[in-house]
Enzyme design. Structure first.
Site, PDB file in Angstrom:
ATOM      1  N   ASP A 156     -41.085   7.272   7.681  1.00 60.22           N
ATOM      2  CA  ASP A 156     -40.277   7.376   6.457  1.00 60.22           C
ATOM      3  C   ASP A 156     -40.548   6.486   5.373  1.00 60.22           C
ATOM      4  OD1 ASP A 156     -39.300   5.092   7.832  1.00 60.22           O
ATOM      5  OD2 ASP A 156     -37.287   5.760   7.813  1.00 60.22           O
ATOM      6  N   SER A 157     -41.943   5.658   5.741  1.00 61.92           N
ATOM      7  CA  SER A 157     -42.409   4.801   4.623  1.00 61.92           C
ATOM      8  C   SER A 157     -43.208   5.485   3.599  1.00 61.92           C
ATOM      9  CB  SER A 157     -43.283   3.813   5.064  1.00 61.92           C
ATOM     10  OG  SER A 157     -44.315   4.585   6.112  1.00 61.92           O
TER      11      SER A 157
ATOM     12  N   LYS B 175     -39.290   9.662  16.158  1.00 63.02           N
ATOM     13  CA  LYS B 175     -38.942   8.361  16.247  1.00 63.02           C
ATOM     14  C   LYS B 175     -37.595   7.840  15.564  1.00 63.02           C
ATOM     15  CE  LYS B 175     -41.274   4.775  13.862  1.00 63.02           C
ATOM     16  NZ  LYS B 175     -40.464   4.146  13.046  1.00 63.02           N
TER      17      LYS B 175
ATOM     18  N   GLU C 194     -34.786   4.432  14.679  1.00 60.86           N
ATOM     19  CA  GLU C 194     -34.387   2.896  14.370  1.00 60.86           C
ATOM     20  C   GLU C 194     -33.190   2.891  15.215  1.00 60.86           C
ATOM     21  OE1 GLU C 194     -34.810   1.800  10.559  1.00 60.86           O
ATOM     22  OE2 GLU C 194     -36.832   2.534  10.426  1.00 60.86           O
TER      23      GLU C 194
ATOM     24  N   GLU D 234     -41.066  -4.285  15.129  1.00 61.14           N
ATOM     25  CA  GLU D 234     -41.547  -4.690  13.907  1.00 61.14           C
ATOM     26  C   GLU D 234     -41.024  -6.061  13.335  1.00 61.14           C
ATOM     27  OE1 GLU D 234     -40.955  -1.639  10.800  1.00 61.14           O
ATOM     28  OE2 GLU D 234     -41.386  -2.990   9.035  1.00 61.14           O
TER      29      GLU D 234
HETATM   30  O1  KIV Z   1     -42.162   4.313   8.457  1.00 53.88           O
HETATM   31  C1  KIV Z   1     -42.867   3.742   8.919  1.00 53.88           C
HETATM   32  O2  KIV Z   1     -44.357   3.407   8.095  1.00 53.88           O
HETATM   33  C2  KIV Z   1     -42.952   2.873  10.112  1.00 53.88           C
HETATM   34  C3  KIV Z   1     -43.903   1.949  10.565  1.00 53.88           C
HETATM   35  C4  KIV Z   1     -43.955   0.729   9.642  1.00 53.88           C
HETATM   36  C5  KIV Z   1     -43.927   1.427  12.157  1.00 53.88           C
HETATM   37  O3  KIV Z   1     -41.823   3.116  10.819  1.00 53.88           O
END
Ligand code: KIV
Length: 270
Positions: A50-51, A119, A121, A188
């Site tokens: 989600d980055s 994934k 969080e 992280e």
């Molecule tokens: O969204 C992302 O890029 C991430 C990484 C920093 C692990 O979760």
């Protein structure tokens, strides 16, 4: 350490890699062209993170990106990948309210993008959602430590789990995710000593970002690694190339050639 060549990477491959001491490589990706380059280079896991909210859309945080936008990025990536395991972030707001919504979001990602895993969080607070998704046959990767979807709770992007109490809670959460059946955990921005403890305490692979070297693998945001993002300079980042500089030189040359009628030349026209 074995030098075994892995074919299509699966969650089982990753477990085998941890067991045999082969380090796992993971990078982010949000589009088809970059996915082809990263996959062809031999990466083990591609994360449609989600980055994308920061890197692709210019938002300050990861919070604004939607489930539909994540599915668009993920399906573009999947079309470019032949070998890597493709993991997709469940975006903020798509899984926190209740386990049924979490499952619906995960199913949409799997069905509409063709990705291989999701994934999420968080630790014990999202336990029921993780169980629900795993029970539907969808592999889940955890993410602990600095979890950017909670940035407004933390108030800062500084190192997490420096204090004993937070470190203890993180280790407990990692054990819980492992016991539930998560196939891996991203840690992280936490002290290397804490990630070492987690890595030794659980059976599933631990992938670090700013979490030191005593883990089972590393992940970076590709745009940071290749120097396409310039404003982000944390201590843990290693830039392998300055694509920003290379691209801007190429673009300046193109502009100069257009203005001076040097492009196109005779061979470049019909
Ligand atoms: O969204 C992302 O890029 C991430 C990484 C920093 C692990 O979760």
């Amino acid at each position: 350490m074995s030098n075994k060549e892995y074919k299509r990477v699966t969650t089982h491959t990753l477990l085998e890699m941890k067991q045999s001491g082969d380090k796992i490589s993971m990078l982010t990706c949000y589009d088809y062209s970059m996915a082809k380059i990263i996959d062809y280079s031999g990466i083990d896991i591609i994360l449609v993170g989600d980055s994308a909210s920061n890197v692709m859309a210019g938002h300050e945080t990861t919070l604004p990106i939607t489930l539909d936008q994540m599915i668009y990025h993920a399906s573009s990536v999947v079309r470019g990948v032949k070998r890597a395991l493709v993991v997709v972030d469940l975006p903020f707001g798509s899984y926190q309210s209740d386990p049924n919504e979490a499952l619906r979001s995960a199913i949409r990602i799997m069905k509409e993008s063709g990705a291989h895993a999701v994934k999420m969080e968080g630790g014990s607070e999202i336990k029921d959602s993780i169980i629900k998704i795993l029970n539907a046959g969808i592999p889940v990767m955890g993410h602990l430590g600095l979890t950017p979807q909670s940035i407004y709770k933390f108030g800062t992007y500084t190192v997490r789990a420096k204090e004993n109490e937070e470190a203890k809670r993180l280790i407990e959460d990692a054990k819980l995710l492992d016991n539930l059946g998560c196939f891996g955990i991203v840690l992280e921005k936490i002290p290397a000593a804490v990630s070492k403890k987690v890595t030794n305490a659980i059976s599933s692979p631990v992938i670090g970002i700013g979490a030191g070297s005593n883990v089972d693998g590393q992940v970076l945001v590709t745009h940071d690694l290749v120097g396409l993002s310039t404003e982000f300079n944390p201590r843990f980042l290693r830039r392998y190339v300055d694509l920003n500089d290379i691209m801007s030189k190429a673009i300046k040359s193109y502009i100069k050639d257009v203005k001076s009628l040097n492009f196109p030349n005779k061979k470049e026209q019909y």
